[in-house]
Write an enzyme that holds these catalytic residues in place. Structure first.
Site, PDB file in Angstrom:
ATOM      1  N   TYR A  64      -5.061  -4.073   2.210  1.00  0.00           N
ATOM      2  CA  TYR A  64      -3.787  -4.741   2.477  1.00  0.00           C
ATOM      3  C   TYR A  64      -3.430  -4.688   3.969  1.00  0.00           C
ATOM      4  O   TYR A  64      -2.251  -4.703   4.323  1.00  0.00           O
ATOM      5  CB  TYR A  64      -2.680  -4.122   1.618  1.00  0.00           C
ATOM      6  CG  TYR A  64      -2.716  -4.579   0.167  1.00  0.00           C
ATOM      7  CD1 TYR A  64      -2.917  -5.917  -0.162  1.00  0.00           C
ATOM      8  CD2 TYR A  64      -2.518  -3.679  -0.870  1.00  0.00           C
ATOM      9  CE1 TYR A  64      -2.954  -6.336  -1.490  1.00  0.00           C
ATOM     10  CE2 TYR A  64      -2.543  -4.101  -2.212  1.00  0.00           C
ATOM     11  CZ  TYR A  64      -2.767  -5.434  -2.504  1.00  0.00           C
ATOM     12  OH  TYR A  64      -2.784  -5.861  -3.817  1.00  0.00           O
TER      13      TYR A  64
ATOM     14  N   HIS B 205      -4.858  -8.632  -8.705  1.00  0.00           N
ATOM     15  CA  HIS B 205      -5.203  -9.148  -7.384  1.00  0.00           C
ATOM     16  C   HIS B 205      -6.418 -10.037  -7.572  1.00  0.00           C
ATOM     17  O   HIS B 205      -7.308  -9.706  -8.361  1.00  0.00           O
ATOM     18  CB  HIS B 205      -5.580  -7.998  -6.429  1.00  0.00           C
ATOM     19  CG  HIS B 205      -6.333  -8.487  -5.221  1.00  0.00           C
ATOM     20  ND1 HIS B 205      -5.682  -9.006  -4.120  1.00  0.00           N
ATOM     21  CD2 HIS B 205      -7.659  -8.607  -4.969  1.00  0.00           C
ATOM     22  CE1 HIS B 205      -6.595  -9.400  -3.234  1.00  0.00           C
ATOM     23  NE2 HIS B 205      -7.797  -9.170  -3.724  1.00  0.00           N
TER      24      HIS B 205
ATOM     25  N   GLU C  70     -14.295  -8.304   0.149  1.00  0.00           N
ATOM     26  CA  GLU C  70     -13.618  -7.475  -0.870  1.00  0.00           C
ATOM     27  C   GLU C  70     -14.597  -6.931  -1.911  1.00  0.00           C
ATOM     28  O   GLU C  70     -14.499  -5.778  -2.318  1.00  0.00           O
ATOM     29  CB  GLU C  70     -12.495  -8.270  -1.542  1.00  0.00           C
ATOM     30  CG  GLU C  70     -11.343  -8.541  -0.580  1.00  0.00           C
ATOM     31  CD  GLU C  70     -10.157  -9.236  -1.232  1.00  0.00           C
ATOM     32  OE1 GLU C  70     -10.293  -9.733  -2.376  1.00  0.00           O
ATOM     33  OE2 GLU C  70      -9.091  -9.274  -0.594  1.00  0.00           O
TER      34      GLU C  70
ATOM     35  N   LYS D 107      -4.234  -4.347 -11.683  1.00  0.00           N
ATOM     36  CA  LYS D 107      -3.336  -3.407 -11.023  1.00  0.00           C
ATOM     37  C   LYS D 107      -2.723  -2.442 -12.041  1.00  0.00           C
ATOM     38  O   LYS D 107      -2.780  -2.689 -13.255  1.00  0.00           O
ATOM     39  CB  LYS D 107      -2.222  -4.186 -10.310  1.00  0.00           C
ATOM     40  CG  LYS D 107      -2.727  -5.127  -9.205  1.00  0.00           C
ATOM     41  CD  LYS D 107      -1.551  -5.785  -8.497  1.00  0.00           C
ATOM     42  CE  LYS D 107      -2.014  -6.696  -7.365  1.00  0.00           C
ATOM     43  NZ  LYS D 107      -0.874  -7.182  -6.558  1.00  0.00           N
TER      44      LYS D 107
ATOM     45  N   ASN E  96       2.541  -7.541 -10.210  1.00  0.00           N
ATOM     46  CA  ASN E  96       2.065  -8.870 -10.632  1.00  0.00           C
ATOM     47  C   ASN E  96       0.660  -8.857 -11.247  1.00  0.00           C
ATOM     48  O   ASN E  96      -0.092  -9.824 -11.141  1.00  0.00           O
ATOM     49  CB  ASN E  96       2.199  -9.875  -9.480  1.00  0.00           C
ATOM     50  CG  ASN E  96       1.421  -9.461  -8.256  1.00  0.00           C
ATOM     51  OD1 ASN E  96       0.697  -8.458  -8.285  1.00  0.00           O
ATOM     52  ND2 ASN E  96       1.536 -10.227  -7.189  1.00  0.00           N
TER      53      ASN E  96
HETATM   54  P1  ADP Z   1      -1.492 -12.293  -3.298  1.00  0.00           P
HETATM   55  O1  ADP Z   1      -1.713 -11.030  -4.100  1.00  0.00           O
HETATM   56  O2  ADP Z   1      -0.834 -13.378  -4.127  1.00  0.00           O
HETATM   57  O3  ADP Z   1      -2.744 -12.770  -2.591  1.00  0.00           O
HETATM   58  P2  ADP Z   1      -0.424 -11.187  -0.775  1.00  0.00           P
HETATM   59  O4  ADP Z   1      -1.810 -10.961  -0.266  1.00  0.00           O
HETATM   60  O5  ADP Z   1       0.559 -11.893   0.120  1.00  0.00           O
HETATM   61  O6  ADP Z   1      -0.395 -11.965  -2.181  1.00  0.00           O
HETATM   62  O7  ADP Z   1       0.248  -9.776  -1.131  1.00  0.00           O
HETATM   63  C1  ADP Z   1      -0.510  -8.743  -1.708  1.00  0.00           C
HETATM   64  C2  ADP Z   1       0.330  -8.038  -2.737  1.00  0.00           C
HETATM   65  O8  ADP Z   1       1.416  -7.378  -2.095  1.00  0.00           O
HETATM   66  C3  ADP Z   1       0.997  -8.951  -3.765  1.00  0.00           C
HETATM   67  O9  ADP Z   1       0.149  -9.289  -4.839  1.00  0.00           O
HETATM   68  C4  ADP Z   1       2.171  -8.115  -4.214  1.00  0.00           C
HETATM   69  O10 ADP Z   1       1.773  -7.135  -5.168  1.00  0.00           O
HETATM   70  C5  ADP Z   1       2.565  -7.414  -2.929  1.00  0.00           C
HETATM   71  N1  ADP Z   1       3.635  -8.154  -2.218  1.00  0.00           N
HETATM   72  C6  ADP Z   1       3.503  -9.276  -1.468  1.00  0.00           C
HETATM   73  N2  ADP Z   1       4.705  -9.676  -0.983  1.00  0.00           N
HETATM   74  C7  ADP Z   1       5.609  -8.772  -1.448  1.00  0.00           C
HETATM   75  C8  ADP Z   1       7.039  -8.619  -1.317  1.00  0.00           C
HETATM   76  N3  ADP Z   1       7.759  -9.483  -0.594  1.00  0.00           N
HETATM   77  N4  ADP Z   1       7.617  -7.580  -1.949  1.00  0.00           N
HETATM   78  C9  ADP Z   1       6.914  -6.696  -2.675  1.00  0.00           C
HETATM   79  N5  ADP Z   1       5.560  -6.773  -2.826  1.00  0.00           N
HETATM   80  C10 ADP Z   1       4.932  -7.791  -2.230  1.00  0.00           C
END
Ligand code: ADP
Length: 153
Positions: free
Chosen positions: A49, A115, A126, A9, A112
């Site tokens: 997303y 992905h 994906e 990212k 974070n």
């Molecule tokens: P992951 O990436 O761990 O599979 P998700 O698919 O739930 O998690 O979410 C996709 C991405 O959206 C996350 O990696 C993060 O960057 C963002 N995200 C998820 N939840 C939140 C939140 N509550 N606030 C801000 N960003 C979020």
């Protein structure tokens, strides 16, 4: 062998962490079978997303994913989806376990670093979303016998 998608990212690209994090996956024994840089469009992020489309932070996530180009990576290995997911860690970097990518490099839920695909089915969708078939490669690793026992492959 299974394939999975990793996106480095903007939080990884801007902080200069791509090489360091990619080397973790390489050292683990995962094989790079696709790698490229891309500026993600609204359209592809809406698809990627879609499960978060109703959330109040959806616009923020999209803006965050478009802040710089990203590095798209397809990794291959036995049970690669689970292996990479374990190495990625929990969504929120503040609670992700130390030793995981997010646990070691992130203090944020949104910013974070990577992905990674969350299931074998999702990984197939994906990888196909982000890579054309001629951008993915099949090649023999010369040291396979030092990564896997013969009955594992
Ligand atoms: P992951 O990436 O761990 O599979 P998700 O698919 O739930 O998690 O979410 C996709 C991405 O959206 C996350 O990696 C993060 O960057 C963002 N995200 C998820 N939840 C939140 C939140 N509550 N606030 C801000 N960003 C979020």
């Amino acid at each position: 062998m299974e394939r999975t998608l990793v996106i480095f990212k903007p939080s990884a690209v801007a902080r200069g962490l791509v090489g360091e994090v990619l080397s973790r996956f390489e050292r683990k024994g995962l094989q790079i079978v696709g790698l490229k840089m891309s500026q993600l469009s609204d359209e592809i992020l809406n698809e990627h997303y879609a499960h978060l489309a109703g959330k109040p932070f959806f616009g923020e996530i999209k803006a965050s994913m478009q802040a710089t180009p990203v590095i798209l990576c397809c990794l291959q290995g036995k049970e690669a989806v689970q292996v990479v997911r374990n190495m990625t860690g929990a969504t929120n970097g503040r609670v992700a376990e130390a030793g995981t990518v997010r646990g070691d490099y992130s203090v944020s839920t949104q910013e974070n670093i990577v992905h990674s695909s969350d299931s074998v089915e999702t990984a197939k969708v994906e990888v196909a979303r982000f890579f054309r078939s001629d951008e993915l490669f099949e090649y023999k690793h010369p040291f396979t016998q030092f990564f896997y026992a013969s009955d594992e492959i």
